[in-house]
Design a protein around this motif. Structure first.
Motif, mmCIF file in Angstrom:
data_model
loop_
_atom_site.group_PDB
_atom_site.id
_atom_site.type_symbol
_atom_site.label_atom_id
_atom_site.label_comp_id
_atom_site.label_asym_id
_atom_site.label_seq_id
_atom_site.Cartn_x
_atom_site.Cartn_y
_atom_site.Cartn_z
ATOM 1 N N LYS A 123 -0.098 0.339 4.830
ATOM 2 C CA LYS A 123 0.238 1.326 3.815
ATOM 3 C C LYS A 123 1.287 0.780 2.858
ATOM 4 O O LYS A 123 2.367 0.358 3.268
ATOM 5 C CB LYS A 123 0.773 2.601 4.469
ATOM 6 C CG LYS A 123 1.287 3.666 3.497
ATOM 7 C CD LYS A 123 0.201 4.226 2.619
ATOM 8 C CE LYS A 123 0.712 5.358 1.746
ATOM 9 N NZ LYS A 123 -0.321 5.859 0.807
ATOM 10 N N TYR A 125 3.297 1.744 -0.863
ATOM 11 C CA TYR A 125 3.580 2.799 -1.832
ATOM 12 C C TYR A 125 3.790 2.201 -3.220
ATOM 13 O O TYR A 125 4.465 1.184 -3.368
ATOM 14 C CB TYR A 125 4.838 3.578 -1.417
ATOM 15 C CG TYR A 125 4.627 4.458 -0.206
ATOM 16 C CD1 TYR A 125 4.369 5.814 -0.339
ATOM 17 C CD2 TYR A 125 4.678 3.921 1.078
ATOM 18 C CE1 TYR A 125 4.171 6.630 0.775
ATOM 19 C CE2 TYR A 125 4.481 4.719 2.198
ATOM 20 C CZ TYR A 125 4.234 6.073 2.041
ATOM 21 O OH TYR A 125 4.040 6.874 3.139
ATOM 22 N N GLU A 131 2.091 10.797 -6.823
ATOM 23 C CA GLU A 131 1.551 11.566 -5.708
ATOM 24 C C GLU A 131 1.787 10.871 -4.372
ATOM 25 O O GLU A 131 1.902 11.527 -3.330
ATOM 26 C CB GLU A 131 0.052 11.830 -5.908
ATOM 27 C CG GLU A 131 -0.853 10.606 -5.904
ATOM 28 C CD GLU A 131 -0.990 9.932 -7.268
ATOM 29 O OE1 GLU A 131 -1.897 9.105 -7.425
ATOM 30 O OE2 GLU A 131 -0.191 10.249 -8.176
ATOM 31 N N GLU A 132 1.890 9.532 -4.386
ATOM 32 C CA GLU A 132 2.168 8.814 -3.144
ATOM 33 C C GLU A 132 3.574 9.118 -2.638
ATOM 34 O O GLU A 132 3.795 9.286 -1.439
ATOM 35 C CB GLU A 132 1.992 7.311 -3.344
ATOM 36 C CG GLU A 132 0.557 6.886 -3.620
ATOM 37 C CD GLU A 132 0.406 5.378 -3.665
ATOM 38 O OE1 GLU A 132 1.398 4.658 -3.439
ATOM 39 O OE2 GLU A 132 -0.726 4.913 -3.929
ATOM 40 N N ASP A 134 5.353 11.841 -3.531
ATOM 41 C CA ASP A 134 5.395 13.265 -3.226
ATOM 42 C C ASP A 134 4.761 13.580 -1.880
ATOM 43 O O ASP A 134 4.995 14.655 -1.313
ATOM 44 C CB ASP A 134 4.688 14.065 -4.326
ATOM 45 C CG ASP A 134 5.515 14.160 -5.604
ATOM 46 O OD1 ASP A 134 6.737 13.934 -5.539
ATOM 47 O OD2 ASP A 134 4.932 14.452 -6.673
ATOM 48 N N SER A 135 3.966 12.656 -1.356
ATOM 49 C CA SER A 135 3.338 12.877 -0.052
ATOM 50 C C SER A 135 4.302 12.651 1.111
ATOM 51 O O SER A 135 3.992 13.022 2.256
ATOM 52 C CB SER A 135 2.127 11.948 0.111
ATOM 53 O OG SER A 135 2.534 10.588 0.303
ATOM 54 N N VAL A 136 5.452 12.071 0.827
ATOM 55 C CA VAL A 136 6.447 11.814 1.873
ATOM 56 C C VAL A 136 6.984 13.154 2.388
ATOM 57 O O VAL A 136 7.282 14.052 1.594
ATOM 58 C CB VAL A 136 7.597 10.955 1.308
ATOM 59 C CG1 VAL A 136 8.738 10.855 2.307
ATOM 60 C CG2 VAL A 136 7.084 9.563 0.945
ATOM 61 N N PRO A 137 7.140 13.332 3.697
ATOM 62 C CA PRO A 137 7.625 14.604 4.235
ATOM 63 C C PRO A 137 9.031 14.951 3.724
ATOM 64 O O PRO A 137 9.852 14.055 3.489
ATOM 65 C CB PRO A 137 7.656 14.368 5.757
ATOM 66 C CG PRO A 137 6.733 13.222 5.987
ATOM 67 C CD PRO A 137 6.809 12.366 4.765
ATOM 68 N N ARG A 143 15.271 12.173 1.711
ATOM 69 C CA ARG A 143 14.398 13.051 0.931
ATOM 70 C C ARG A 143 15.113 14.332 0.491
ATOM 71 O O ARG A 143 14.852 14.841 -0.614
ATOM 72 C CB ARG A 143 13.151 13.380 1.742
ATOM 73 C CG ARG A 143 12.033 14.052 0.933
ATOM 74 C CD ARG A 143 11.535 13.163 -0.175
ATOM 75 N NE ARG A 143 10.379 13.763 -0.864
ATOM 76 C CZ ARG A 143 10.045 13.489 -2.108
ATOM 77 N NH1 ARG A 143 10.745 12.632 -2.821
ATOM 78 N NH2 ARG A 143 8.993 14.058 -2.661
#
Length: 346
Positions: A123, A125, A131-132, A134-137, A143
């Protein structure tokens, strides 16, 4: 050149001092928030004005922000009150019709995949694909504060230009400043104390990296871009990765191998072969954060900075370590090291 713009740097230390040097060379008026008299004298010699205080001095940070056109936070990725204090100053300026450039420092620990020394991840980034990120928890490292800044950015809209720099593992040494990074030097000090270089688990995970001076140049390239662009484009995507490795990220096992061979060549340890780090010795590395900070995958690509013309030119991590960092570390007092106790930005 600067056109008389004033810059405030919160934490002109390992990262920020190198940014400060470039800004002074380019004619900016720079003020830096520092905690120690010795550090104050150092940045004064570099041409900046020191302000004494800590990250908890919210009123001071807000006041200084309100008096400056450009603000960098390079002290840590995890001190919410100081970032909020900067945002309060930005809002004060906005209420007077003054626009502010604010670059906050996060870190690619936000990409933590929980590998804990397990397997290599494929993976990667890319920061030109919001969007990649924003996909992080929301619970990922750094964060919470990143989202606090993004929320304020939306509220301010065109009244401020805000970006978040997300560096990976940082290495390098500037002999003018005599400061070292965290992860690789910490693992080296561990090896000096225990007689062997170590990696978490298999050591297979990969982490992108960047030389601190290349990173400093990236901050300034980004700042110039922000001077010349609209707030709207930053609202679309405030995130900027900064790495020099491309598809050649080292694994933690590879880093441990270089540490072991370097110390062996220097006559500091008998066996250069790295070993798995016993969990009962995590306290001599990064404590409870050891398997995350030196054991996970974190792979990123600085597509947006490269599109702005930035490119890395400094030594790679291996050459920098063996030629610049290791000679400094072996000068230190050995044996008493009991792990890194500070905050890790990346």
């Amino acid at each position: 050149m600067s056109s008389g713009k004033k810059v405030f740097i919160v934490g002109p230390g390992f990262i920020g001092w190198n940014v400060l040097d470039i800004l002074i060379e380019q004619g900016y008026t720079v003020t830096g928030l520092v905690r120690r008299d010795e550090h104050a004298e150092g940045i004064k010699k570099s041409g900046a004005t020191p302000v004494m205080g800590s990250l908890d001095d919210k009123e001071l940070i807000t006041k200084q922000t309100a008096e400056h056109d450009i603000v960098f936070h390079t002290a840590t990725a995890d001190h919410v009150p100081s970032a909020v204090a900067i945002l309060d100053g930005v809002k004060q300026r906005a209420s007077k019709g003054l626009n502010t450039i604010y670059i906050h420092t996060s870190g690619t620990s936000v990409l933590d995949d929980g590998a804990k020394g397990g397997e290599k991840s494929e993976k990667i980034y890319h920061n030109d694909k919001r969007e990649e990120i924003d996909s992080v928890p929301d619970s990922a490292p750094h964060r919470e504060i990143d989202l606090t800044i993004v929320k304020a950015q939306k509220e301010l809209g065109a009244q401020a230009k805000i970006a978040i720099m997300i560096p990976p593992l940082i290495y390098g040494f500037n002999p003018k400043h005599k400061r070292l990074s965290i992860q690789i030097p910490t693992l080296t000090r561990f090896a000096l104390k225990h007689g062997f270089a170590a990696h978490v688990g298999t050591g297979a995970p990969l982490w992108s990296n960047i030389h601190v001076i290349d990173l400093a140049r990236a901050y300034v390239v980004l700042m110039h871009h922000m001077e010349d662009t609209s707030a709207a484009s930053l609202l679309e995507n405030p995130y900027y990765f900064c790495e020099c490795t491309g598809d050649n990220e080292p694994s933690w096992q590879e880093m441990a191998t270089v540490i072991g061979s370097g110390l062996h060549e220097a006559g500091k340890i008998k066996d250069p072969k790295p070993r798995t780090l016993p969990e009962d010795l995590y306290g001599d590395v990064l404590g409870d954060f050891t398997d995350a900070v030196v054991g996970m995958n974190s792979r990123s690509r600085a597509n947006r900075l490269r599109a702005l013309g930035w490119k890395p030119v400094e030594k790679d991590w291996r050459k920098s370590y063996l030629e610049d960092e290791l000679p400094e570390i072996v000068k230190e007092e050995g044996g008493s090291f009991s792990g890194y106790k500070g905050v890790v930005a990346s």
